[in-house]
Write an enzyme that holds these catalytic residues in place. Structure first.
Site, PDB file in Angstrom:
ATOM      1  N   SER A   1       0.827  -1.206   0.000  1.00  0.00           N
ATOM      2  CA  SER A   1       0.000   0.000   0.000  1.00  0.00           C
ATOM      3  C   SER A   1       0.860   1.255   0.000  1.00  0.00           C
ATOM      4  O   SER A   1       2.048   1.218   0.350  1.00  0.00           O
ATOM      5  CB  SER A   1      -0.882  -0.026   1.258  1.00  0.00           C
ATOM      6  OG  SER A   1      -1.633   1.157   1.382  1.00  0.00           O
TER       7      SER A   1
ATOM      8  N   LEU B   1       3.085   4.380   0.306  1.00  0.00           N
ATOM      9  CA  LEU B   1       4.460   4.749  -0.045  1.00  0.00           C
ATOM     10  C   LEU B   1       5.283   3.518  -0.445  1.00  0.00           C
ATOM     11  O   LEU B   1       6.055   3.566  -1.409  1.00  0.00           O
ATOM     12  CB  LEU B   1       5.132   5.468   1.139  1.00  0.00           C
ATOM     13  CG  LEU B   1       4.440   6.752   1.628  1.00  0.00           C
ATOM     14  CD1 LEU B   1       5.256   7.404   2.745  1.00  0.00           C
ATOM     15  CD2 LEU B   1       4.241   7.735   0.477  1.00  0.00           C
TER      16      LEU B   1
ATOM     17  N   ASP C   1       4.268  -7.593   3.905  1.00  0.00           N
ATOM     18  CA  ASP C   1       3.139  -6.840   4.445  1.00  0.00           C
ATOM     19  C   ASP C   1       2.245  -7.801   5.224  1.00  0.00           C
ATOM     20  O   ASP C   1       2.223  -8.998   4.937  1.00  0.00           O
ATOM     21  CB  ASP C   1       2.341  -6.195   3.297  1.00  0.00           C
ATOM     22  CG  ASP C   1       1.575  -4.960   3.740  1.00  0.00           C
ATOM     23  OD1 ASP C   1       1.939  -3.840   3.330  1.00  0.00           O
ATOM     24  OD2 ASP C   1       0.594  -5.112   4.515  1.00  0.00           O
TER      25      ASP C   1
ATOM     26  N   ASP D   1       4.729 -10.034   9.278  1.00  0.00           N
ATOM     27  CA  ASP D   1       4.510  -9.027  10.319  1.00  0.00           C
ATOM     28  C   ASP D   1       5.886  -8.517  10.744  1.00  0.00           C
ATOM     29  O   ASP D   1       6.689  -9.274  11.306  1.00  0.00           O
ATOM     30  CB  ASP D   1       3.781  -9.683  11.502  1.00  0.00           C
ATOM     31  CG  ASP D   1       3.512  -8.696  12.638  1.00  0.00           C
ATOM     32  OD1 ASP D   1       4.065  -7.585  12.606  1.00  0.00           O
ATOM     33  OD2 ASP D   1       2.752  -9.058  13.554  1.00  0.00           O
ATOM     34  N   VAL D   2       6.148  -7.236  10.488  1.00  0.00           N
ATOM     35  CA  VAL D   2       7.495  -6.719  10.776  1.00  0.00           C
ATOM     36  C   VAL D   2       7.828  -6.758  12.268  1.00  0.00           C
ATOM     37  O   VAL D   2       8.992  -6.692  12.644  1.00  0.00           O
ATOM     38  CB  VAL D   2       7.712  -5.278  10.245  1.00  0.00           C
ATOM     39  CG1 VAL D   2       7.748  -5.252   8.731  1.00  0.00           C
ATOM     40  CG2 VAL D   2       6.694  -4.310  10.821  1.00  0.00           C
TER      41      VAL D   2
ATOM     42  N   TYR E   1       2.890   7.717  18.104  1.00  0.00           N
ATOM     43  CA  TYR E   1       3.441   7.751  16.736  1.00  0.00           C
ATOM     44  C   TYR E   1       4.760   8.530  16.715  1.00  0.00           C
ATOM     45  O   TYR E   1       5.761   8.072  16.144  1.00  0.00           O
ATOM     46  CB  TYR E   1       2.403   8.397  15.816  1.00  0.00           C
ATOM     47  CG  TYR E   1       2.755   8.392  14.352  1.00  0.00           C
ATOM     48  CD1 TYR E   1       2.716   7.214  13.607  1.00  0.00           C
ATOM     49  CD2 TYR E   1       3.110   9.572  13.686  1.00  0.00           C
ATOM     50  CE1 TYR E   1       3.024   7.209  12.254  1.00  0.00           C
ATOM     51  CE2 TYR E   1       3.418   9.578  12.342  1.00  0.00           C
ATOM     52  CZ  TYR E   1       3.364   8.393  11.619  1.00  0.00           C
ATOM     53  OH  TYR E   1       3.680   8.395  10.274  1.00  0.00           O
TER      54      TYR E   1
HETATM   55  N1  LIG Z   1       1.205   8.992   4.370  1.00  0.00           N
HETATM   56  C1  LIG Z   1       1.798   9.930   5.066  1.00  0.00           C
HETATM   57  O1  LIG Z   1       1.433  11.089   5.019  1.00  0.00           O
HETATM   58  C2  LIG Z   1       2.993   9.602   5.914  1.00  0.00           C
HETATM   59  C3  LIG Z   1       3.669  10.664   6.523  1.00  0.00           C
HETATM   60  C4  LIG Z   1       4.765  10.398   7.299  1.00  0.00           C
HETATM   61  C5  LIG Z   1       5.188   9.106   7.465  1.00  0.00           C
HETATM   62  N2  LIG Z   1       4.504   8.099   6.872  1.00  0.00           N
HETATM   63  C6  LIG Z   1       4.995   6.750   7.091  1.00  0.00           C
HETATM   64  O2  LIG Z   1       5.196   6.125   5.848  1.00  0.00           O
HETATM   65  C7  LIG Z   1       4.987   4.724   5.990  1.00  0.00           C
HETATM   66  C8  LIG Z   1       4.001   4.272   4.929  1.00  0.00           C
HETATM   67  O3  LIG Z   1       2.766   4.925   5.166  1.00  0.00           O
HETATM   68  P1  LIG Z   1       1.582   4.908   4.104  1.00  0.00           P
HETATM   69  O4  LIG Z   1       0.983   6.258   4.140  1.00  0.00           O
HETATM   70  O5  LIG Z   1       2.039   4.331   2.829  1.00  0.00           O
HETATM   71  O6  LIG Z   1       0.564   3.934   4.865  1.00  0.00           O
HETATM   72  P2  LIG Z   1      -0.371   2.747   4.317  1.00  0.00           P
HETATM   73  O7  LIG Z   1      -1.318   2.463   5.424  1.00  0.00           O
HETATM   74  O8  LIG Z   1      -0.884   3.057   2.964  1.00  0.00           O
HETATM   75  O9  LIG Z   1       0.670   1.542   4.171  1.00  0.00           O
HETATM   76  C9  LIG Z   1       1.250   0.945   5.287  1.00  0.00           C
HETATM   77  C10 LIG Z   1       1.371  -0.536   5.013  1.00  0.00           C
HETATM   78  O10 LIG Z   1       2.020  -1.130   6.148  1.00  0.00           O
HETATM   79  C11 LIG Z   1       1.387  -2.371   6.369  1.00  0.00           C
HETATM   80  N3  LIG Z   1       1.604  -2.792   7.744  1.00  0.00           N
HETATM   81  C12 LIG Z   1       1.015  -2.314   8.878  1.00  0.00           C
HETATM   82  N4  LIG Z   1       1.447  -2.999   9.951  1.00  0.00           N
HETATM   83  C13 LIG Z   1       2.328  -3.921   9.493  1.00  0.00           C
HETATM   84  C14 LIG Z   1       3.103  -4.936  10.104  1.00  0.00           C
HETATM   85  N5  LIG Z   1       3.058  -5.143  11.435  1.00  0.00           N
HETATM   86  N6  LIG Z   1       3.914  -5.697   9.336  1.00  0.00           N
HETATM   87  C15 LIG Z   1       3.969  -5.526   7.990  1.00  0.00           C
HETATM   88  N7  LIG Z   1       3.238  -4.587   7.343  1.00  0.00           N
HETATM   89  C16 LIG Z   1       2.434  -3.801   8.085  1.00  0.00           C
HETATM   90  C17 LIG Z   1      -0.088  -2.140   6.053  1.00  0.00           C
HETATM   91  O11 LIG Z   1      -0.770  -3.355   5.812  1.00  0.00           O
HETATM   92  C18 LIG Z   1       0.022  -1.250   4.827  1.00  0.00           C
HETATM   93  O12 LIG Z   1       0.022  -2.019   3.643  1.00  0.00           O
HETATM   94  C19 LIG Z   1       4.523   4.494   7.430  1.00  0.00           C
HETATM   95  O13 LIG Z   1       5.623   4.125   8.214  1.00  0.00           O
HETATM   96  C20 LIG Z   1       4.027   5.859   7.846  1.00  0.00           C
HETATM   97  O14 LIG Z   1       4.120   6.044   9.243  1.00  0.00           O
HETATM   98  C21 LIG Z   1       3.411   8.311   6.102  1.00  0.00           C
END
Ligand SMILES: NC(=O)c1ccc[n+]([C@@H]2O[C@H](COP(=O)([O-])OP(=O)(O)OC[C@H]3O[C@@H](n4cnc5c(N)ncnc54)[C@H](O)[C@@H]3O)[C@@H](O)[C@H]2O)c1
Length: 255
Positions: free
Chosen positions: A15, A17, A36, A59-60, A161
């Site tokens: 999903s 990023l 994931d 699961d990370v 967070y």
């Molecule tokens: N979107 C933003 O604005 C933003 C801003 C700052 C930081 N981030 C960080 O960027 C990263 C990606 O965020 P995103 O917006 O793409 O989120 P997203 O929810 O679209 O994707 C996150 C993915 O991580 C997976 N995931 C969750 N828990 C997990 C686990 N225990 N083991 C394996 N996979 C797991 C989910 O299933 C999902 O597919 C995250 O670390 C988030 O904190 C995002």
């Protein structure tokens, strides 16, 4: 390293990023393995990305799973020279919420996925990468972690967070220093607010207020802009041990 030589594991690759990173790397000839917890979306994503991609439900937060699956991924890809950590959860909530103090499980789970998950991925990846043949400058691999600008300006409701992301920022330099000996770089990106499914879950007023806070360009970041930054880090060996803010100059307000 050249992108067509990249063999990468990408946590959270189903999903947002992480998926954008996978897509970008594949477009440039890399091989990727998506890790994931979302089995359905992960399998679909890998299939759509084609034969250079695979998916392992991981699961990370699990040391055993991450260690075993990185070994499997490396075997399938014919090696491992890049790891990109994008798995994450919001873990939002006030310390003193409407229904009482935040349950410790909420705080611990956020740390478990965002911080411990990043550590798990990094150590398992570096452990494999240390055995790679050395490339130019003795390079054996590169690891890119994802923090957040909440590591610096956490808002009300982001204590868990921000703590988890602050931990990611904090471990970047010591790990880069330690892995200098084996030619493995560690970099972290601290994104501002990007348009991904994570953000889609936000209430509209929070979303609008975030857009309005970005000085330039006044919009949310696009996942492709994050993916290009990861690719730039992988390609530029002099980037090591630091955190890049990718945020349109936004500085988060208290709420
Ligand atoms: N979107 C933003 O604005 C933003 C801003 C700052 C930081 N981030 C960080 O960027 C990263 C990606 O965020 P995103 O917006 O793409 O989120 P997203 O929810 O679209 O994707 C996150 C993915 O991580 C997976 N995931 C969750 N828990 C997990 C686990 N225990 N083991 C394996 N996979 C797991 C989910 O299933 C999902 O597919 C995250 O670390 C988030 O904190 C995002």
């Amino acid at each position: 390293m050249q992108l067509d030589q990249v063999k990468a594991v990408i946590s959270g690759g189903a999903s947002g990023l992480g998926h954008a990173v996978a897509t970008h790397l594949i477009q440039h000839g890399a091989r990727v393995c998506l890790l994931d917890v979302n089995a359905e979306r992960g399998a679909q994503a890998a299939q759509a990305l084609g034969p250079l991609a695979q998916f392992l439900r991981t699961d990370v937060g699990s040391e055993e799973e991450v260690t075993a699956h990185l070994a499997r991924a490396a075997e399938a890809m014919g090696g491992l020279n890049a790891a990109v950590s994008c798995a994450g959860i919001l873990g939002a909530g006030r310390v003193l919420g409407k229904d009482g103090p935040m349950p410790l499980t909420t705080f611990a789970r956020t740390i478990g996925v965002n911080l411990i998950g990043s550590f798990n991925l990094t150590k398992a990846a570096a452990n494999l990468m240390q055995h790679n043949a050395a490339g130019e400058d003795g390079e054996r691999g590169a690891i890119v972690l994802t923090a957040s600008i909440a590591a610096y300006e956490g808002q009300i409701g982001q204590a868990a967070y921000a703590a988890s992301k602050g931990g990611v920022v904090g471990m970047t330099l010591p790990m880069a220093r330690e892995f200098a000996r084996i030619g493995v770089r560690v970099m972290t990106i601290a994104p501002g607010v990007f348009h991904t499914p994570m953000v889609d879950g936000m209430p509209p007023q929070v979303y609008d207020s975030l857009c309005a806070q970005v000085p330039y360009p006044p919009r949310l970041g696009q996942p492709q802009e994050f993916a290009e930054t990861v690719a730039f880090i992988l390609g530029n060996r002099y980037l090591n041990g630091s955190v890049i803010r990718l945020d349109g100059a936004i500085r988060l307000q208290p709420k």
